[in-house]
Design an enzyme around this catalytic site. Structure first.
Site, PDB file in Angstrom:
ATOM      1  N   ASP A  66       4.492   3.170   6.434  1.00 10.68           N
ATOM      2  CA  ASP A  66       3.870   2.885   7.731  1.00 10.68           C
ATOM      3  C   ASP A  66       4.838   2.242   8.701  1.00 10.68           C
ATOM      4  OD1 ASP A  66       3.985   0.309   6.334  1.00 10.68           O
ATOM      5  OD2 ASP A  66       2.767  -0.428   7.991  1.00 10.68           O
ATOM      6  N   ASP A 106      14.792  -0.847   0.028  1.00 14.96           N
ATOM      7  CA  ASP A 106      15.570  -1.081   1.244  1.00 14.96           C
ATOM      8  C   ASP A 106      16.557  -2.216   0.944  1.00 14.96           C
ATOM      9  OD1 ASP A 106      16.171  -0.786   3.972  1.00 14.96           O
ATOM     10  OD2 ASP A 106      14.667  -2.231   4.590  1.00 14.96           O
ATOM     11  N   ARG A 118       0.527   6.359   7.728  1.00 13.34           N
ATOM     12  CA  ARG A 118       0.551   6.442   6.262  1.00 13.34           C
ATOM     13  C   ARG A 118       0.031   7.780   5.754  1.00 13.34           C
ATOM     14  NH1 ARG A 118       1.728   1.377   3.990  1.00 13.34           N
ATOM     15  NH2 ARG A 118       0.850  -0.430   5.037  1.00 13.34           N
ATOM     16  N   GLU A 128       7.232   2.359  -6.429  1.00 17.08           N
ATOM     17  CA  GLU A 128       7.435   1.824  -5.075  1.00 17.08           C
ATOM     18  C   GLU A 128       7.728   2.975  -4.110  1.00 17.08           C
ATOM     19  OE1 GLU A 128       6.833  -0.009  -2.843  1.00 17.08           O
ATOM     20  OE2 GLU A 128       8.149  -1.754  -2.705  1.00 17.08           O
ATOM     21  N   ASP A 129       7.390   2.777  -2.857  1.00 15.10           N
ATOM     22  CA  ASP A 129       7.653   3.825  -1.862  1.00 15.10           C
ATOM     23  C   ASP A 129       9.130   3.924  -1.516  1.00 15.10           C
ATOM     24  OD1 ASP A 129       7.660   1.361  -0.548  1.00 15.10           O
ATOM     25  OD2 ASP A 129       6.222   1.926   0.991  1.00 15.10           O
ATOM     26  N   PHE A 170      14.567   4.506   9.937  1.00 10.49           N
ATOM     27  CA  PHE A 170      13.209   4.044   9.633  1.00 10.49           C
ATOM     28  C   PHE A 170      12.287   5.252   9.497  1.00 10.49           C
ATOM     29  CE2 PHE A 170       9.111   2.062  10.042  1.00 10.49           C
ATOM     30  CZ  PHE A 170       9.286   0.912   9.299  1.00 10.49           C
ATOM     31  N   VAL A 171      11.640   5.346   8.338  1.00  4.60           N
ATOM     32  CA  VAL A 171      10.815   6.519   8.059  1.00  4.60           C
ATOM     33  C   VAL A 171       9.339   6.136   7.876  1.00  4.60           C
ATOM     34  CG1 VAL A 171      12.652   7.941   7.073  1.00  4.60           C
ATOM     35  CG2 VAL A 171      11.415   6.353   5.594  1.00  4.60           C
ATOM     36  N   LYS A 185      17.297   3.626   0.216  1.00  8.47           N
ATOM     37  CA  LYS A 185      18.274   3.472   1.309  1.00  8.47           C
ATOM     38  C   LYS A 185      19.396   2.581   0.793  1.00  8.47           C
ATOM     39  CE  LYS A 185      15.038   3.020   5.162  1.00  8.47           C
ATOM     40  NZ  LYS A 185      14.691   2.136   6.285  1.00  8.47           N
ATOM     41  N   LYS A 226       0.818  -1.201   0.000  1.00  8.42           N
ATOM     42  CA  LYS A 226       0.000   0.000   0.000  1.00  8.42           C
ATOM     43  C   LYS A 226       0.855   1.255   0.000  1.00  8.42           C
ATOM     44  CE  LYS A 226      -2.748  -2.309   3.411  1.00  8.42           C
ATOM     45  NZ  LYS A 226      -3.184  -2.263   4.810  1.00  8.42           N
ATOM     46  N   GLY A 227       2.140   1.080   0.342  1.00  8.85           N
ATOM     47  CA  GLY A 227       2.996   2.228   0.632  1.00  8.85           C
ATOM     48  C   GLY A 227       3.152   3.233  -0.489  1.00  8.85           C
TER      49      GLY A 227
HETATM   50  P1  IMP Z   1      12.908  -4.408   0.655  1.00  7.89           P
HETATM   51  O1  IMP Z   1      12.378  -5.664   0.058  1.00  7.89           O
HETATM   52  O2  IMP Z   1      13.743  -4.677   1.867  1.00  7.89           O
HETATM   53  O3  IMP Z   1      13.578  -3.483  -0.325  1.00  7.89           O
HETATM   54  O4  IMP Z   1      11.656  -3.726   1.289  1.00  7.89           O
HETATM   55  C1  IMP Z   1      10.952  -2.715   0.747  1.00  7.89           C
HETATM   56  C2  IMP Z   1       9.705  -2.517   1.556  1.00  7.89           C
HETATM   57  O5  IMP Z   1       9.999  -2.485   2.965  1.00  7.89           O
HETATM   58  C3  IMP Z   1       9.073  -1.191   1.261  1.00  7.89           C
HETATM   59  O6  IMP Z   1       8.124  -1.286   0.243  1.00  7.89           O
HETATM   60  C4  IMP Z   1       8.429  -0.815   2.582  1.00  7.89           C
HETATM   61  O7  IMP Z   1       7.145  -1.365   2.664  1.00  7.89           O
HETATM   62  C5  IMP Z   1       9.281  -1.483   3.631  1.00  7.89           C
HETATM   63  N1  IMP Z   1      10.242  -0.518   4.225  1.00  7.89           N
HETATM   64  C6  IMP Z   1      11.579  -0.489   4.089  1.00  7.89           C
HETATM   65  N2  IMP Z   1      12.140   0.522   4.777  1.00  7.89           N
HETATM   66  C7  IMP Z   1      11.090   1.156   5.371  1.00  7.89           C
HETATM   67  C8  IMP Z   1      11.016   2.323   6.220  1.00  7.89           C
HETATM   68  O8  IMP Z   1      12.004   3.006   6.560  1.00  7.89           O
HETATM   69  N3  IMP Z   1       9.769   2.672   6.624  1.00  7.89           N
HETATM   70  C9  IMP Z   1       8.650   1.989   6.274  1.00  7.89           C
HETATM   71  N4  IMP Z   1       8.675   0.906   5.482  1.00  7.89           N
HETATM   72  C10 IMP Z   1       9.896   0.491   5.038  1.00  7.89           C
HETATM   73 MG    MG Z   2       5.877  -1.259   0.654  1.00  4.10          MG
END
Ligand code: IMP
Ligand code: MG
Length: 175
Positions: free
Chosen positions: A158, A102, A164, A98-99, A151-152, A130, A42-43
């Site tokens: 969220d 990470d 959100r 994508e939001d 963490f944001v 990040k 949803k982000g």
């Molecule tokens: P990845 O698979 O580790 O790249 O994860 C990406 C997903 O993790 C994003 O779509 C977010 O939903 C969540 N995420 C990663 N970092 C944060 C953060 O700082 N705040 C909130 N959600 C995060």
């Molecule tokens: Mg997400």
């Protein structure tokens, strides 16, 4: 959970100004052909809504759902599709919206899923990146802001489904 406080990282004005630049860049990069904006729920919902309207070209809008972080702050490593596309992307340019990137696990999985649908191209637009946390290499064509390993929340992001609907992006600090 211990009490938490919010510290402003990116204001609504900063976010909107950057999205206008990204919209213009996408218009210039995709002069013709079908462009599908695929929002990762949803982000990315607010980013998708603002980015789509920052562009002048036509675009299809579609959604994909994936299993999320749950209530923690670190990824489980496993990604599961909970909602698939409504519109076929065969022969089309796909921009995954994508939001935040990470570890890169989520987007690596989604790009693989989409490549199997025979699109013309697949690229990624992420509001936040990040880079220090990357476990899988992913190429992000459009990045709003690179941020440090904090963490944001807000503007779609969220913590345990909270925050959100904040207009700004804030660092969530435990106090
Ligand atoms: P990845 O698979 O580790 O790249 O994860 C990406 C997903 O993790 C994003 O779509 C977010 O939903 C969540 N995420 C990663 N970092 C944060 C953060 O700082 N705040 C909130 N959600 C995060
Ligand atoms: Mg997400």
């Amino acid at each position: 959970m211990p009490a938490a406080s919010l510290r402003l990282l990116l204001s609504e004005q900063q976010i909107q100004a950057r999205i206008r630049e990204l919209g213009a860049q996408i218009d210039a990069d995709y002069p013709n052909g079908n462009l599908h904006l695929v929002c990762i729920l949803k982000g990315a919902c607010f980013f998708l809504a603002d980015l789509a309207r920052a562009m002048k070209r036509e675009a299809f809008i579609d959604f994909m759902g994936i299993s999320s972080y749950g209530k923690g702050k670190t990824t489980s490593g496993a990604v599961k599709l909970t909602k698939d596309l409504d519109i076929s992307v065969e022969g089309a340019d796909v921009l995954l919206v994508e939001d935040i990137v990470d570890s890169g696990v989520t987007l690596t999985y989604l790009v693989n899923v989409l490549q199997q649908r025979k699109p013309r191209s697949v690229k990624i637009a992420a509001l936040l990146d990040k880079p220090d946390r990357r476990l899988r290499p992913v190429k992000v064509a459009y990045v709003g802001f690179q941020i440090a390993d904090e963490f944001v929340v807000g503007y779609g992001l969220d913590f345990a489904e909270k925050y959100r609907n904040l207009r700004d992006v804030c660092i969530l600090e435990e106090t």
